[in-house]
Design a protein around this motif. Sequence first.
Motif, PDB file in Angstrom:
ATOM      1  N   MET A   1     -20.923 -59.738  52.203  1.00 52.46           N
ATOM      2  CA  MET A   1     -19.960 -58.719  51.473  1.00 52.46           C
ATOM      3  C   MET A   1     -18.665 -59.375  51.231  1.00 52.46           C
ATOM      4  O   MET A   1     -17.965 -58.918  50.469  1.00 52.46           O
ATOM      5  N   SER A   2     -18.327 -60.517  52.276  1.00 49.42           N
ATOM      6  CA  SER A   2     -16.994 -61.028  51.912  1.00 49.42           C
ATOM      7  C   SER A   2     -17.063 -62.273  51.113  1.00 49.42           C
ATOM      8  O   SER A   2     -16.033 -62.999  50.644  1.00 49.42           O
ATOM      9  N   ASN A   3     -18.422 -62.712  50.548  1.00 46.23           N
ATOM     10  CA  ASN A   3     -18.294 -64.087  49.760  1.00 46.23           C
ATOM     11  C   ASN A   3     -17.851 -63.914  48.329  1.00 46.23           C
ATOM     12  O   ASN A   3     -17.472 -64.801  47.701  1.00 46.23           O
ATOM     13  N   ASP A   4     -17.560 -62.307  47.796  1.00 47.29           N
ATOM     14  CA  ASP A   4     -17.122 -62.235  46.559  1.00 47.29           C
ATOM     15  C   ASP A   4     -15.513 -62.339  46.611  1.00 47.29           C
ATOM     16  O   ASP A   4     -14.921 -62.435  45.330  1.00 47.29           O
ATOM     17  N   ILE A   5     -14.767 -62.446  47.654  1.00 49.06           N
ATOM     18  CA  ILE A   5     -13.566 -62.568  47.523  1.00 49.06           C
ATOM     19  C   ILE A   5     -13.024 -64.140  48.017  1.00 49.06           C
ATOM     20  O   ILE A   5     -13.285 -64.827  48.971  1.00 49.06           O
ATOM     21  N   LYS A   6     -12.476 -64.515  46.974  1.00 53.07           N
ATOM     22  CA  LYS A   6     -12.262 -66.334  46.743  1.00 53.07           C
ATOM     23  C   LYS A   6     -10.476 -66.100  46.312  1.00 53.07           C
ATOM     24  O   LYS A   6      -9.985 -67.276  46.792  1.00 53.07           O
ATOM     25  N   ARG A   7     -10.041 -65.359  45.919  1.00 48.72           N
ATOM     26  CA  ARG A   7      -8.557 -65.469  45.546  1.00 48.72           C
ATOM     27  C   ARG A   7      -7.888 -64.099  45.879  1.00 48.72           C
ATOM     28  O   ARG A   7      -8.287 -63.064  45.834  1.00 48.72           O
ATOM     29  N   VAL A   8      -6.793 -64.416  46.916  1.00 48.76           N
ATOM     30  CA  VAL A   8      -6.040 -63.236  47.434  1.00 48.76           C
ATOM     31  C   VAL A   8      -4.667 -63.148  46.823  1.00 48.76           C
ATOM     32  O   VAL A   8      -4.099 -64.248  46.545  1.00 48.76           O
ATOM     33  N   ALA A   9      -4.121 -61.890  46.300  1.00 54.14           N
ATOM     34  CA  ALA A   9      -2.747 -61.763  46.059  1.00 54.14           C
ATOM     35  C   ALA A   9      -2.074 -61.167  47.383  1.00 54.14           C
ATOM     36  O   ALA A   9      -2.560 -60.439  47.941  1.00 54.14           O
ATOM     37  N   ILE A  10      -0.824 -61.824  47.490  1.00 53.29           N
ATOM     38  CA  ILE A  10      -0.037 -61.025  48.489  1.00 53.29           C
ATOM     39  C   ILE A  10       1.378 -60.616  47.754  1.00 53.29           C
ATOM     40  O   ILE A  10       1.883 -61.205  47.043  1.00 53.29           O
ATOM     41  N   ILE A  11       1.538 -59.395  48.132  1.00 56.36           N
ATOM     42  CA  ILE A  11       2.689 -58.664  47.411  1.00 56.36           C
ATOM     43  C   ILE A  11       3.485 -58.507  48.745  1.00 56.36           C
ATOM     44  O   ILE A  11       3.313 -57.911  49.711  1.00 56.36           O
ATOM     45  N   GLY A  12       4.689 -59.186  48.571  1.00 59.06           N
ATOM     46  CA  GLY A  12       5.710 -58.902  49.627  1.00 59.06           C
ATOM     47  C   GLY A  12       5.421 -60.262  50.531  1.00 59.06           C
ATOM     48  O   GLY A  12       4.446 -60.395  51.179  1.00 59.06           O
ATOM     49  N   THR A  13       6.340 -61.286  50.660  1.00 60.59           N
ATOM     50  CA  THR A  13       6.375 -62.347  51.175  1.00 60.59           C
ATOM     51  C   THR A  13       7.350 -62.622  52.374  1.00 60.59           C
ATOM     52  O   THR A  13       8.158 -63.668  52.906  1.00 60.59           O
ATOM     53  N   SER A  82      -6.642 -61.658  40.863  1.00 59.60           N
ATOM     54  CA  SER A  82      -7.163 -61.575  42.381  1.00 59.60           C
ATOM     55  C   SER A  82      -8.414 -60.877  42.681  1.00 59.60           C
ATOM     56  O   SER A  82      -8.779 -59.991  41.930  1.00 59.60           O
ATOM     57  N   ASP A  83      -9.134 -61.188  43.743  1.00 53.67           N
ATOM     58  CA  ASP A  83     -10.392 -60.450  44.213  1.00 53.67           C
ATOM     59  C   ASP A  83      -9.979 -59.375  45.229  1.00 53.67           C
ATOM     60  O   ASP A  83     -10.535 -58.312  45.531  1.00 53.67           O
ATOM     61  N   PHE A  84      -8.871 -59.573  45.786  1.00 58.18           N
ATOM     62  CA  PHE A  84      -8.290 -58.738  47.057  1.00 58.18           C
ATOM     63  C   PHE A  84      -6.694 -58.940  47.088  1.00 58.18           C
ATOM     64  O   PHE A  84      -6.221 -60.102  46.998  1.00 58.18           O
TER      65      PHE A  84
END
Length: 311
Positions: A1-13, A82-84
Amino acid sequence: MSNDIKRVAIIGTGVIGASWAALFLARGLDVIATDIAPDAGPKLDAFIEAAWPALEELGLAPGASRSRLTFTANLDEAVTASDFVQENGPERLDFKKELYRHLDNILPPRTIIASSSSGLTMSEIQSACEHHPERCVIGHPFNPPHLMPLVEIVGGTRTSEDTIERVSAFYSSLGKRTVRLRKEVPGHVANRLQAALYREMVYLISEGVVSVADADTAVCWGPGLRWGGMGPSLLFHLGGGDGGIEHFFEQFTGPLNAWWHVLGSPELTPEIRETIVRGVHEQTKSRSVQELAAHRDEILLGLLSLRSKER
């Protein structure tokens, strides 16, 4: 179920967001980060550069590279590909509700929106989402996320079980240790446990029972040292000897109840705060926050190395 997440967006650094970004990169993911602060990009680069040696020591995933980081001040640009999404914005309900309303309008239905919020509830946050509130969830880390394994997963009243399962699988694939809260409570679980201990420390300091330095020593060289390997309930099972937790309760139910009745309920008055501030600075021995953080991380790496041998 985690294999579909390849690109993550970070809001707030800030501190948490930058640490998340470092972890995601170390796990071989593409990361696109966004923050409106004018110096956010260079600060993020500096944080990841400083954190990378520790991540290398822990072991990088195949394909892990700092070059897979992209930074943009444009929120929509960051999240739409993003995917996540791992959101690390200010702890203000009005801000988060408006942000989630916007994200809900522009993101595909399957994109999970996870908040690092340490105190707000997802039910309140997701109430602003008109289309897909079911994909919104709390994924609260412990600081610093790139080293500390714990993530607390808390759904709101409208979060789907599918989202809980997907986010749990994703964090687990990163090497995280997840705990799922079955009910929403302010502060979640780990911070409440931490606050309960600190409340009694503040009480004992304010009553003149112990100094700030000795209270810290009592925790980190006493029960805290054991807590690095096992939780209190399991340790009390060992404390019961051959009789285990049953024997422990036979012996210590009375004393525990008696101690609970006399635990303190202090207020952080200006005077007590000044006492603690003075005591903390006496402990630092002029070491900077950065030097102390590096010392903390060195200890954490040693503990994580030991814990990695568990099966």
